[in-house]
Write a protein that holds these residues in place. Structure first.
Motif, mmCIF file in Angstrom:
data_model
loop_
_atom_site.group_PDB
_atom_site.id
_atom_site.type_symbol
_atom_site.label_atom_id
_atom_site.label_comp_id
_atom_site.label_asym_id
_atom_site.label_seq_id
_atom_site.Cartn_x
_atom_site.Cartn_y
_atom_site.Cartn_z
ATOM 1 N N GLY A 86 -6.664 -3.003 -15.291
ATOM 2 C CA GLY A 86 -5.592 -3.222 -16.252
ATOM 3 C C GLY A 86 -5.350 -4.696 -16.445
ATOM 4 N N ASN A 87 -4.347 -5.020 -17.283
ATOM 5 C CA ASN A 87 -3.958 -6.413 -17.472
ATOM 6 C C ASN A 87 -2.538 -6.448 -18.057
ATOM 7 O OD1 ASN A 87 -3.629 -9.091 -18.113
ATOM 8 N ND2 ASN A 87 -5.718 -9.350 -18.862
ATOM 9 N N PRO A 88 -1.522 -6.767 -17.293
ATOM 10 C CA PRO A 88 -1.556 -7.207 -15.891
ATOM 11 C C PRO A 88 -1.838 -6.048 -14.951
ATOM 12 C CG PRO A 88 0.713 -6.925 -16.597
ATOM 13 C CD PRO A 88 -0.129 -6.673 -17.805
ATOM 14 N N ILE A 89 -2.117 -6.335 -13.693
ATOM 15 C CA ILE A 89 -2.456 -5.264 -12.752
ATOM 16 C C ILE A 89 -1.762 -5.427 -11.399
ATOM 17 C CG2 ILE A 89 -4.563 -6.356 -11.821
ATOM 18 C CD1 ILE A 89 -4.070 -2.633 -12.796
ATOM 19 N N ARG A 90 -1.198 -6.618 -11.162
ATOM 20 C CA ARG A 90 -0.600 -6.896 -9.852
ATOM 21 C C ARG A 90 0.487 -5.885 -9.461
ATOM 22 N NH1 ARG A 90 1.458 -12.903 -9.473
ATOM 23 N NH2 ARG A 90 2.754 -11.944 -11.040
ATOM 24 N N GLN A 91 1.201 -5.371 -10.501
ATOM 25 C CA GLN A 91 2.339 -4.493 -10.242
ATOM 26 C C GLN A 91 1.920 -3.052 -9.916
ATOM 27 O OE1 GLN A 91 1.034 -5.138 -13.131
ATOM 28 N NE2 GLN A 91 0.930 -3.133 -14.119
ATOM 29 N N SER A 92 0.635 -2.728 -10.090
ATOM 30 C CA SER A 92 0.207 -1.329 -9.958
ATOM 31 C C SER A 92 0.387 -0.808 -8.533
ATOM 32 C CB SER A 92 -1.267 -1.198 -10.360
ATOM 33 O OG SER A 92 -1.706 0.119 -10.081
ATOM 34 N N LEU A 93 0.960 0.396 -8.444
ATOM 35 C CA LEU A 93 1.148 1.038 -7.132
ATOM 36 C C LEU A 93 0.033 2.036 -6.834
ATOM 37 C CD1 LEU A 93 5.002 1.695 -7.328
ATOM 38 C CD2 LEU A 93 3.842 -0.071 -5.989
ATOM 39 N N SER A 94 -0.960 2.118 -7.730
ATOM 40 C CA SER A 94 -2.031 3.106 -7.543
ATOM 41 C C SER A 94 -2.762 2.959 -6.207
ATOM 42 C CB SER A 94 -3.028 3.032 -8.702
ATOM 43 O OG SER A 94 -2.401 3.451 -9.878
ATOM 44 N N PRO A 95 -3.064 1.723 -5.730
ATOM 45 C CA PRO A 95 -3.765 1.647 -4.439
ATOM 46 C C PRO A 95 -2.971 2.310 -3.299
ATOM 47 C CG PRO A 95 -3.915 -0.450 -5.586
ATOM 48 C CD PRO A 95 -2.957 0.397 -6.371
ATOM 49 N N GLN A 96 -1.666 2.006 -3.233
ATOM 50 C CA GLN A 96 -0.854 2.602 -2.162
ATOM 51 C C GLN A 96 -0.809 4.131 -2.297
ATOM 52 O OE1 GLN A 96 -0.087 -0.136 -4.017
ATOM 53 N NE2 GLN A 96 1.748 -1.147 -3.245
ATOM 54 N N ILE A 97 -0.648 4.608 -3.533
ATOM 55 C CA ILE A 97 -0.535 6.060 -3.745
ATOM 56 C C ILE A 97 -1.837 6.751 -3.328
ATOM 57 C CG2 ILE A 97 -0.271 7.869 -5.488
ATOM 58 C CD1 ILE A 97 1.572 5.922 -7.047
ATOM 59 N N HIS A 98 -2.981 6.206 -3.773
ATOM 60 C CA HIS A 98 -4.259 6.859 -3.452
ATOM 61 C C HIS A 98 -4.591 6.756 -1.969
ATOM 62 C CE1 HIS A 98 -5.766 8.449 -7.250
ATOM 63 N NE2 HIS A 98 -4.977 7.527 -7.785
ATOM 64 N N GLN A 99 -4.186 5.662 -1.318
ATOM 65 C CA GLN A 99 -4.423 5.574 0.133
ATOM 66 C C GLN A 99 -3.609 6.643 0.866
ATOM 67 O OE1 GLN A 99 -6.718 4.161 1.619
ATOM 68 N NE2 GLN A 99 -7.359 2.401 0.413
ATOM 69 N N GLN A 100 -2.397 6.905 0.386
ATOM 70 C CA GLN A 100 -1.582 7.948 1.030
ATOM 71 C C GLN A 100 -2.187 9.330 0.815
ATOM 72 O OE1 GLN A 100 2.365 8.053 1.604
ATOM 73 N NE2 GLN A 100 2.594 5.854 1.875
#
Ligand code: NDP
Length: 277
Positions: free
Chosen positions: A9-23
């Protein structure tokens, strides 16, 4: 091992997808990598091709690349075709790029499963006529509402969507600055504009809501959004933001990649904790 994922994405810093998918992965004792990738209009196509060439299993796509991602796909799910936008990519057995859209399904799971809403015979008013509205219309239509009204600042965009979906449902398109006085209040009012990101109100006409209107802002924030402050001030008892939709659309993407179901309740209830991870 199928374990390399990312969100573009752009911007992407705010994305919570990494935390959600790790959980989600930890619920199945899977070890995955999931990175945020900042892309741009000129490099997006090659960024996606490189990702899969380098062993990527699947990726999510966020603004503003959902339409360019759709254009790249050799195979599309029905939801992606209807939305003309994809938020989930993967390769099929023939190594072709496949696109899916889980935004609408995620919203529906939050509204109906998590929040217990029935949309049968209801009047749904959708504020906004951008990519998010395009993604949620078919899943909303599938619930059997009596009436759908799209209200948008730019009337022509609402009319375009009404025309596109006119083969399956008669949608009314209304300009935000000239809402007809005889338009009945909504049973469900969805704010699918990006006005909340600028702390602005997409409409100020309180005739479109009643005490019983279920109000839902697709945007989400730690504090109630400007829209949800307004609906509460107008006396609405049911006011929700889009955190549940975010988690549910991620769950549907996870399932399409891993063929595994995940539990979303704890993540939604502890949503603020995700930001700290
Ligand atoms: P787009 O940029 O495609 O569309 C934006 C829409 O908002 C347009 O209809 C635009 O109107 C309207 N708009 C923007 N600013 C204002 C304003 N100040 N007043 C009135 N209307 C305004 O965005 P998307 O459709 O992709 O996203 C919309 C929102 O949905 C975003 O906030 C996004 O974060 C959220 N979203 C949430 C998801 C979730 O999982 N919770 C998933 C997807 C999206 P006009 O046509 O006149 O320009």
């Amino acid at each position: 091992m199928k374990n390399k994922f990312a969100v573009f994405g752009n911007p992407i810093r705010q994305s919570l997808s990494p935390q959600i998918h790790q959980q989600f992965a930890s619920q199945h004792a899977l070890t995955i990598s999931y990175e945020r990738v900042l892309s741009d209009n000129t490099g997006f196509t090659s960024d996606i091709n490189e990702f899969f060439k380098n062993g990527g299993t699947g990726c999510n796509i966020t603004a503003p690349f959902k339409e360019p991602a759709y254009e790249m796909c050799a195979e599309l799910t029905e939801h992606a075709k209807r939305a003309q936008a994809v938020n989930t990519l993967y390769k099929n057995d023939s190594d072709q790029l496949c696109g899916h859209n889980t935004d609408g399904g995620g919203l529906l799971r939050d509204l109906t499963t998590n929040l217990g809403l029935s949309l049968k015979d209801s009047h749904i008013i959708v504020l906004g006529a951008g990519g998010a509205t395009r993604g949620i219309l078919q899943p909303l239509i599938d619930q059997g509402p009596a009436r759908i009204t799209i209200i948008n600042r730019t009337l022509a965009k609402a009319q375009t969507l009404a025309n596109e979906f006119g083969d399956v449902f008669s949608i009314e398109a209304v300009a935000a600055d000239s809402i007809p006085t005889d338009l009945p209040a909504a049973d469900l009012l969805l704010n699918a504009t990006s006005a909340s990101l600028e702390a602005k109100l997409p409409v100020t006409n309180s005739a479109i809501i009643s005490d019983n209107t279920f109000c839902y802002d697709l945007s989400y924030a730690s504090e109630p959004t400007r829209f949800l402050q307004w609906t509460k001030e107008c006396g609405c008892r049911h006011n929700h933001d889009g955190r549940g939709m975010l988690v549910e659309q991620a769950a549907l993407a996870f399932t399409s990649w891993h063929k595994l179901e995940v539990s979303t309740k704890t993540l939604i209830n502890n949503f603020e904790d995700l930001k700290a991870q």
